[in-house]
Scaffold this motif. Sequence first.
Motif, PDB file in Angstrom:
ATOM      1  N   ASP A   1       0.696  -1.342   0.193  1.00  0.00           N
ATOM      2  CA  ASP A   1      -0.027  -0.200   0.165  1.00  0.00           C
ATOM      3  C   ASP A   1       0.857   1.329   0.061  1.00  0.00           C
ATOM      4  O   ASP A   1       0.342   2.237   0.132  1.00  0.00           O
ATOM      5  N   GLY A   2       2.276   0.970  -0.283  1.00  0.00           N
ATOM      6  CA  GLY A   2       3.022   2.254  -0.522  1.00  0.00           C
ATOM      7  C   GLY A   2       3.407   2.838   0.903  1.00  0.00           C
ATOM      8  O   GLY A   2       4.128   3.821   0.881  1.00  0.00           O
ATOM      9  N   ARG A   3       3.164   2.236   2.172  1.00  0.00           N
ATOM     10  CA  ARG A   3       3.445   2.779   3.412  1.00  0.00           C
ATOM     11  C   ARG A   3       4.869   2.718   3.512  1.00  0.00           C
ATOM     12  O   ARG A   3       5.377   3.532   4.768  1.00  0.00           O
ATOM     13  N   VAL A   4       5.462   1.598   3.200  1.00  0.00           N
ATOM     14  CA  VAL A   4       6.872   1.050   3.751  1.00  0.00           C
ATOM     15  C   VAL A   4       7.544   1.237   2.455  1.00  0.00           C
ATOM     16  O   VAL A   4       7.234   0.448   1.498  1.00  0.00           O
ATOM     17  N   LYS A   5       8.928   1.661   2.409  1.00  0.00           N
ATOM     18  CA  LYS A   5       9.958   1.306   1.254  1.00  0.00           C
ATOM     19  C   LYS A   5      11.262   1.306   1.773  1.00  0.00           C
ATOM     20  O   LYS A   5      11.740   2.094   2.731  1.00  0.00           O
ATOM     21  N   VAL A   6      11.932   0.240   1.357  1.00  0.00           N
ATOM     22  CA  VAL A   6      13.243  -0.288   1.986  1.00  0.00           C
ATOM     23  C   VAL A   6      14.240  -0.442   0.747  1.00  0.00           C
ATOM     24  O   VAL A   6      13.820  -0.697  -0.225  1.00  0.00           O
ATOM     25  N   THR A   7      15.330  -0.294   1.118  1.00  0.00           N
ATOM     26  CA  THR A   7      16.460  -0.472   0.260  1.00  0.00           C
ATOM     27  C   THR A   7      17.766  -1.193   0.800  1.00  0.00           C
ATOM     28  O   THR A   7      17.859  -1.322   2.203  1.00  0.00           O
ATOM     29  N   VAL A   8      18.260  -2.177  -0.011  1.00  0.00           N
ATOM     30  CA  VAL A   8      19.177  -3.131   0.656  1.00  0.00           C
ATOM     31  C   VAL A   8      20.199  -3.437  -0.377  1.00  0.00           C
ATOM     32  O   VAL A   8      20.408  -3.078  -1.376  1.00  0.00           O
ATOM     33  N   ARG A   9      21.479  -3.716   0.261  1.00  0.00           N
ATOM     34  CA  ARG A   9      22.429  -4.124  -0.728  1.00  0.00           C
ATOM     35  C   ARG A   9      22.459  -5.454  -1.190  1.00  0.00           C
ATOM     36  O   ARG A   9      21.698  -6.259  -0.902  1.00  0.00           O
ATOM     37  N   ALA A  10      23.705  -5.672  -1.995  1.00  0.00           N
ATOM     38  CA  ALA A  10      23.800  -7.170  -2.409  1.00  0.00           C
ATOM     39  C   ALA A  10      24.029  -8.293  -1.305  1.00  0.00           C
ATOM     40  O   ALA A  10      23.743  -9.520  -1.584  1.00  0.00           O
ATOM     41  N   ASP A  11      24.444  -7.958  -0.305  1.00  0.00           N
ATOM     42  CA  ASP A  11      24.763  -8.780   0.794  1.00  0.00           C
ATOM     43  C   ASP A  11      23.507  -8.877   1.559  1.00  0.00           C
ATOM     44  O   ASP A  11      23.392  -9.709   2.670  1.00  0.00           O
TER      45      ASP A  11
ATOM     46  N   SER B   1       5.662   6.525   4.771  1.00  0.00           N
ATOM     47  CA  SER B   1       4.403   7.527   4.508  1.00  0.00           C
ATOM     48  C   SER B   1       3.619   7.977   5.760  1.00  0.00           C
ATOM     49  O   SER B   1       3.835   7.133   6.908  1.00  0.00           O
ATOM     50  N   GLU B   2       2.927   9.068   5.487  1.00  0.00           N
ATOM     51  CA  GLU B   2       2.234   9.435   6.673  1.00  0.00           C
ATOM     52  C   GLU B   2       1.099   8.356   6.971  1.00  0.00           C
ATOM     53  O   GLU B   2       0.716   8.492   8.459  1.00  0.00           O
ATOM     54  N   LYS B   3       0.888   7.445   6.289  1.00  0.00           N
ATOM     55  CA  LYS B   3      -0.394   6.597   6.424  1.00  0.00           C
ATOM     56  C   LYS B   3       0.030   5.699   7.582  1.00  0.00           C
ATOM     57  O   LYS B   3      -1.098   5.020   8.281  1.00  0.00           O
ATOM     58  N   ILE B   4       1.235   5.472   7.992  1.00  0.00           N
ATOM     59  CA  ILE B   4       1.741   4.555   9.208  1.00  0.00           C
ATOM     60  C   ILE B   4       1.325   4.784  10.436  1.00  0.00           C
ATOM     61  O   ILE B   4       1.029   3.968  11.331  1.00  0.00           O
ATOM     62  N   ARG B   5       0.687   6.300  10.332  1.00  0.00           N
ATOM     63  CA  ARG B   5       0.330   6.688  11.876  1.00  0.00           C
ATOM     64  C   ARG B   5      -0.960   5.975  12.374  1.00  0.00           C
ATOM     65  O   ARG B   5      -1.272   5.986  13.369  1.00  0.00           O
ATOM     66  N   SER B   6      -1.718   5.264  11.377  1.00  0.00           N
ATOM     67  CA  SER B   6      -2.841   4.822  11.649  1.00  0.00           C
ATOM     68  C   SER B   6      -2.782   3.296  11.759  1.00  0.00           C
ATOM     69  O   SER B   6      -3.884   2.467  11.832  1.00  0.00           O
TER      70      SER B   6
ATOM     71  N   GLU C   1       2.016  -4.152  15.295  1.00  0.00           N
ATOM     72  CA  GLU C   1       2.109  -5.579  14.787  1.00  0.00           C
ATOM     73  C   GLU C   1       2.124  -5.399  13.101  1.00  0.00           C
ATOM     74  O   GLU C   1       2.735  -6.145  12.276  1.00  0.00           O
ATOM     75  N   GLU C   2       0.855  -4.945  12.687  1.00  0.00           N
ATOM     76  CA  GLU C   2       0.816  -5.023  11.033  1.00  0.00           C
ATOM     77  C   GLU C   2       2.126  -4.143  10.490  1.00  0.00           C
ATOM     78  O   GLU C   2       2.585  -4.401   9.634  1.00  0.00           O
ATOM     79  N   LEU C   3       2.667  -2.888  11.148  1.00  0.00           N
ATOM     80  CA  LEU C   3       3.676  -2.190  10.679  1.00  0.00           C
ATOM     81  C   LEU C   3       4.872  -3.112  10.589  1.00  0.00           C
ATOM     82  O   LEU C   3       5.557  -3.141   9.560  1.00  0.00           O
ATOM     83  N   SER C   4       5.050  -3.712  11.588  1.00  0.00           N
ATOM     84  CA  SER C   4       6.610  -4.627  11.809  1.00  0.00           C
ATOM     85  C   SER C   4       6.084  -5.750  10.686  1.00  0.00           C
ATOM     86  O   SER C   4       7.474  -5.941  10.035  1.00  0.00           O
ATOM     87  N   ALA C   5       5.224  -6.180  10.514  1.00  0.00           N
ATOM     88  CA  ALA C   5       5.020  -7.389   9.447  1.00  0.00           C
ATOM     89  C   ALA C   5       5.094  -6.935   8.061  1.00  0.00           C
ATOM     90  O   ALA C   5       5.944  -7.577   7.231  1.00  0.00           O
ATOM     91  N   GLN C   6       4.848  -5.529   7.604  1.00  0.00           N
ATOM     92  CA  GLN C   6       5.071  -5.253   6.461  1.00  0.00           C
ATOM     93  C   GLN C   6       6.499  -4.679   6.384  1.00  0.00           C
ATOM     94  O   GLN C   6       6.885  -4.841   5.198  1.00  0.00           O
ATOM     95  N   ILE C   7       7.178  -4.208   7.384  1.00  0.00           N
ATOM     96  CA  ILE C   7       8.726  -3.806   7.176  1.00  0.00           C
ATOM     97  C   ILE C   7       9.472  -4.953   6.805  1.00  0.00           C
ATOM     98  O   ILE C   7      10.220  -5.040   5.833  1.00  0.00           O
ATOM     99  N   LEU C   8       9.095  -6.309   7.440  1.00  0.00           N
ATOM    100  CA  LEU C   8       9.910  -7.364   7.323  1.00  0.00           C
ATOM    101  C   LEU C   8       9.221  -8.152   5.838  1.00  0.00           C
ATOM    102  O   LEU C   8      10.457  -8.439   5.073  1.00  0.00           O
TER     103      LEU C   8
END
Length: 202
Positions: free
Chosen positions: A53-63, A72-77, A81-88
């Motif tokens: 839903d566009g609330r989380v954006k991550v960047t990783v290296r090749a390792d 995004s501002e939407k994470i405030r609501s 538990e849902e936020l941590s699951a979406q991050i992972l």
Amino acid sequence: MSGPAGFAALGSDPDDAERRIEDWVKGFEEKARRYEAVREETEQIRLTATGPDGRVKVTVRADGSLTGIEFSEKIRSMPLEELSAQILGTIRKAQGDIASRVGEVMSEQLGDEDRQTRSLMLDNLRDRFPEEPDEPEAEAPGSATWAAPEDDEPQQRPGPTPPSPPGSGSPGSSATRPTGQRRPRRPDDDEDFPPEFDPLRD
């Protein structure tokens, strides 16, 4: 065994054997240079993924290590538990493209060289960072699935209650005898006295 004798063992011409060794060394150095280019370019790889839903954006290296995360501002609501699951889940999604991207770099720098070694390296990356399955499409509104009833026999609905016939004496019946008609005599009525007999009248 002396040097010239050793070179002679590689060929009839010692100079030719020495040139072969020099070519081998140069080839090894060239291969090492290409592998160094693969290492340097791989270190520059950055893979980015965004949550569903566009609330989380991550960047990783090749390792696989995390280099950045944005919200995004939407994470405030969102519940924690849902936020941590979406991050992972978003991190795993970004890591799932590592093997593919590294394989592209190796193909550009090495061509068809050392295919077996490259295959082993890429298989190791795929084991560590497997590709995430595609997200299921959301059902369109109003597309609820119809479920059949559990029993096969149709349910019987109660029909309308038929009206009681006049004078049936059923509860709630207001039927009366027509005016001017007497009640039929019953067997237990006393037949020795007329209906107008009153024993208390003088």
